[in-house]
Design a protein around this motif. Sequence first.
Motif, mmCIF file in Angstrom:
data_model
loop_
_atom_site.group_PDB
_atom_site.id
_atom_site.type_symbol
_atom_site.label_atom_id
_atom_site.label_comp_id
_atom_site.label_asym_id
_atom_site.label_seq_id
_atom_site.Cartn_x
_atom_site.Cartn_y
_atom_site.Cartn_z
ATOM 1 N N PRO A 168 -9.768 12.425 -16.065
ATOM 2 C CA PRO A 168 -10.137 11.685 -17.267
ATOM 3 C C PRO A 168 -9.455 10.327 -17.323
ATOM 4 C CG PRO A 168 -8.473 13.328 -17.772
ATOM 5 C CD PRO A 168 -8.849 13.544 -16.339
ATOM 6 N N LEU A 169 -10.115 9.362 -17.983
ATOM 7 C CA LEU A 169 -9.561 8.017 -18.086
ATOM 8 C C LEU A 169 -8.248 8.050 -18.861
ATOM 9 C CD1 LEU A 169 -12.813 6.005 -18.857
ATOM 10 C CD2 LEU A 169 -11.749 6.459 -16.646
ATOM 11 N N THR A 170 -7.303 7.261 -18.401
ATOM 12 C CA THR A 170 -5.974 7.231 -19.013
ATOM 13 C C THR A 170 -5.733 5.864 -19.635
ATOM 14 O OG1 THR A 170 -5.152 8.789 -17.351
ATOM 15 C CG2 THR A 170 -3.510 7.558 -18.612
ATOM 16 N N TRP A 171 -5.348 5.887 -20.907
ATOM 17 C CA TRP A 171 -5.005 4.646 -21.602
ATOM 18 C C TRP A 171 -3.522 4.667 -21.939
ATOM 19 C CZ3 TRP A 171 -8.190 0.503 -22.913
ATOM 20 C CH2 TRP A 171 -9.554 0.679 -22.645
ATOM 21 N N LYS A 172 -2.851 3.549 -21.664
ATOM 22 C CA LYS A 172 -1.450 3.381 -22.034
ATOM 23 C C LYS A 172 -1.283 2.001 -22.653
ATOM 24 C CE LYS A 172 0.840 6.323 -18.578
ATOM 25 N NZ LYS A 172 1.832 6.325 -17.454
ATOM 26 N N ARG A 173 -0.837 1.967 -23.891
ATOM 27 C CA ARG A 173 -0.553 0.703 -24.576
ATOM 28 C C ARG A 173 -1.740 -0.263 -24.447
ATOM 29 N NH1 ARG A 173 3.843 2.272 -21.770
ATOM 30 N NH2 ARG A 173 3.243 0.971 -20.006
ATOM 31 N N ASN A 174 -2.934 0.198 -24.822
ATOM 32 C CA ASN A 174 -4.160 -0.598 -24.774
ATOM 33 C C ASN A 174 -4.503 -1.065 -23.361
ATOM 34 O OD1 ASN A 174 -4.574 -0.418 -27.578
ATOM 35 N ND2 ASN A 174 -3.193 -2.146 -27.950
ATOM 36 N N CYS A 175 -4.117 -0.295 -22.379
ATOM 37 C CA CYS A 175 -4.400 -0.650 -20.982
ATOM 38 C C CYS A 175 -5.080 0.539 -20.308
ATOM 39 C CB CYS A 175 -3.104 -1.001 -20.245
ATOM 40 S SG CYS A 175 -3.325 -1.338 -18.478
ATOM 41 N N LEU A 176 -6.260 0.310 -19.726
ATOM 42 C CA LEU A 176 -6.944 1.342 -18.954
ATOM 43 C C LEU A 176 -6.314 1.387 -17.563
ATOM 44 C CD1 LEU A 176 -9.174 3.432 -18.575
ATOM 45 C CD2 LEU A 176 -10.715 1.564 -17.934
ATOM 46 N N ILE A 177 -5.606 2.453 -17.269
ATOM 47 C CA ILE A 177 -4.862 2.558 -16.019
ATOM 48 C C ILE A 177 -5.824 2.683 -14.837
ATOM 49 C CG2 ILE A 177 -3.115 3.842 -14.741
ATOM 50 C CD1 ILE A 177 -2.104 2.325 -17.205
ATOM 51 N N GLN A 178 -5.645 1.825 -13.847
ATOM 52 C CA GLN A 178 -6.447 1.840 -12.632
ATOM 53 C C GLN A 178 -5.509 1.806 -11.427
ATOM 54 O OE1 GLN A 178 -10.258 -0.594 -13.049
ATOM 55 N NE2 GLN A 178 -8.859 -1.649 -14.453
ATOM 56 N N THR A 179 -5.755 2.681 -10.478
ATOM 57 C CA THR A 179 -4.842 2.827 -9.353
ATOM 58 C C THR A 179 -5.613 3.159 -8.081
ATOM 59 O OG1 THR A 179 -3.159 3.716 -10.859
ATOM 60 C CG2 THR A 179 -2.778 4.026 -8.518
ATOM 61 N N THR A 180 -5.228 2.554 -6.959
ATOM 62 C CA THR A 180 -5.814 2.911 -5.671
ATOM 63 C C THR A 180 -5.081 4.130 -5.116
ATOM 64 O OG1 THR A 180 -4.279 1.550 -4.388
ATOM 65 C CG2 THR A 180 -6.297 0.488 -5.171
ATOM 66 N N PRO A 181 -5.684 4.847 -4.175
ATOM 67 C CA PRO A 181 -4.941 5.922 -3.502
ATOM 68 C C PRO A 181 -3.786 5.331 -2.693
ATOM 69 C CG PRO A 181 -7.312 6.081 -3.085
ATOM 70 C CD PRO A 181 -7.072 4.754 -3.704
ATOM 71 N N TRP A 182 -2.782 6.145 -2.428
ATOM 72 C CA TRP A 182 -1.694 5.708 -1.559
ATOM 73 C C TRP A 182 -2.233 5.513 -0.149
ATOM 74 C CZ3 TRP A 182 2.844 4.011 -3.178
ATOM 75 C CH2 TRP A 182 3.338 4.441 -4.414
ATOM 76 N N SER A 183 -1.806 4.461 0.511
ATOM 77 C CA SER A 183 -2.208 4.229 1.893
ATOM 78 C C SER A 183 -1.529 5.250 2.810
ATOM 79 C CB SER A 183 -1.810 2.814 2.329
ATOM 80 O OG SER A 183 -0.393 2.698 2.406
ATOM 81 N N PRO A 184 -2.087 5.502 4.010
ATOM 82 C CA PRO A 184 -1.398 6.393 4.954
ATOM 83 C C PRO A 184 -0.016 5.845 5.293
ATOM 84 C CG PRO A 184 -3.642 5.953 5.676
ATOM 85 C CD PRO A 184 -3.372 5.016 4.539
ATOM 86 N N CYS A 185 0.880 6.733 5.661
ATOM 87 C CA CYS A 185 2.235 6.321 6.025
ATOM 88 C C CYS A 185 2.178 5.369 7.219
ATOM 89 C CB CYS A 185 3.075 7.549 6.366
ATOM 90 S SG CYS A 185 4.840 7.191 6.531
ATOM 91 N N SER A 186 3.008 4.339 7.202
ATOM 92 C CA SER A 186 2.977 3.322 8.251
ATOM 93 C C SER A 186 3.538 3.832 9.576
ATOM 94 C CB SER A 186 3.767 2.084 7.810
ATOM 95 O OG SER A 186 5.135 2.406 7.587
ATOM 96 N N LYS A 187 4.206 4.997 9.582
ATOM 97 C CA LYS A 187 4.773 5.543 10.812
ATOM 98 C C LYS A 187 4.400 7.011 10.956
ATOM 99 C CE LYS A 187 8.834 4.190 12.144
ATOM 100 N NZ LYS A 187 10.287 3.939 12.258
ATOM 101 N N THR A 188 4.120 7.432 12.192
ATOM 102 C CA THR A 188 3.793 8.832 12.445
ATOM 103 C C THR A 188 5.042 9.701 12.507
ATOM 104 O OG1 THR A 188 3.783 8.386 14.817
ATOM 105 C CG2 THR A 188 1.672 8.246 13.670
ATOM 106 N N CYS A 189 6.196 9.088 12.736
ATOM 107 C CA CYS A 189 7.456 9.819 12.704
ATOM 108 C C CYS A 189 8.543 8.899 12.186
ATOM 109 C CB CYS A 189 7.830 10.363 14.082
ATOM 110 S SG CYS A 189 8.309 9.110 15.286
ATOM 111 N N GLY A 190 9.562 9.483 11.584
ATOM 112 C CA GLY A 190 10.598 8.667 10.975
ATOM 113 C C GLY A 190 10.133 8.106 9.630
#
Length: 320
Positions: A168-190
């Motif tokens: 469901p849409l999320t509102w905080k302090r008159n702001c419609l929260i919009q967010t991208t998914p997290w990108s894949p980790c930049s390293k396969t190990c470490g």
Amino acid sequence: MLSFLRLTLLLILAHQPMNRAQNQRLQFCQWPCRCPERRACAPGVSAVLDGCGCCKSCAQQFREPCNERDVCDPHRGLYCDFSADKPRYQVGKCAYMMGVGCDLNGVHYDNGEVFQPSPLYNCTCIAGAIGCTPVFIQKPAGILGATPLTGRKHLQDTTYMSVYRDPPLTWKRNCLIQTTPWSPCSKTCGIGISVRITNDNGKCEMRKDSRLCLLRPCDKGLLRNVKVPKGKTCQPKFQAKVAENLTLSGCTSTKKFRPIYCGVCTDQRCCVPNKSSMIRVDFSCKKGSNTQWKMQWITSCVCQRKCSNPGDMFSDLQLL
């Protein structure tokens, strides 16, 4: 009386070099403000308000001169280093604040380094995150003219990563929260970096959000000791046997952790995080400085056949 005169003379002589130095100070700001004709900034260079609070100008870049008027690019983590201009401290050079570098396809890039990992993009490493701009700028549709029927399939196949609204849409302090998914980790190990764009802040502005990620250790001997259950081809996850401190660019975590790692497969599948939460990790650095990072805390992993390098953001791109 003679002693008083000698003391007065010494005080006058002592203040003369200081007054002379003050009179020789360079005047970079002018009042009332006088703004020259504004020029277009180069791609990737920020247009900022000058240090006088008068005019918009192109921010100074790494190793370029800076002063009270010509400020360094804050969006690239730069500050004006006056240490070489003793004792006046009037003209400095733009230098990077402490920041981690970036790893992409097995290559390490220093913080602030500009590089081109693909013919399609120019990229910059900024505090562990990689930002890229296209080399070829698409012309407006009006200039391209009508699209032939044979080209429509290519347009339909083109996908864009955009900020999404997860119901469901999320509102905080008159702001419609919009967010991208997290990108894949930049390293396969470490320890690597994962980023997203969100407006979940006090000003409802789209900003980059970063977190640390740790898919698995780089010790190949440790990975070989991971036991795959009998009759199975994958062990999706395993946990570190002992709690250890995390290290990041010469900094060490103040607490010890026993993370869960994504496991290994014997059938050429790869395991990636499926469920995770967020924790905060405090690091103690050299010279007594401290820093805090958000970090992905893996709780479960899933094994899949699509095993493109998670650090290669260009693996799925194709020239049309």
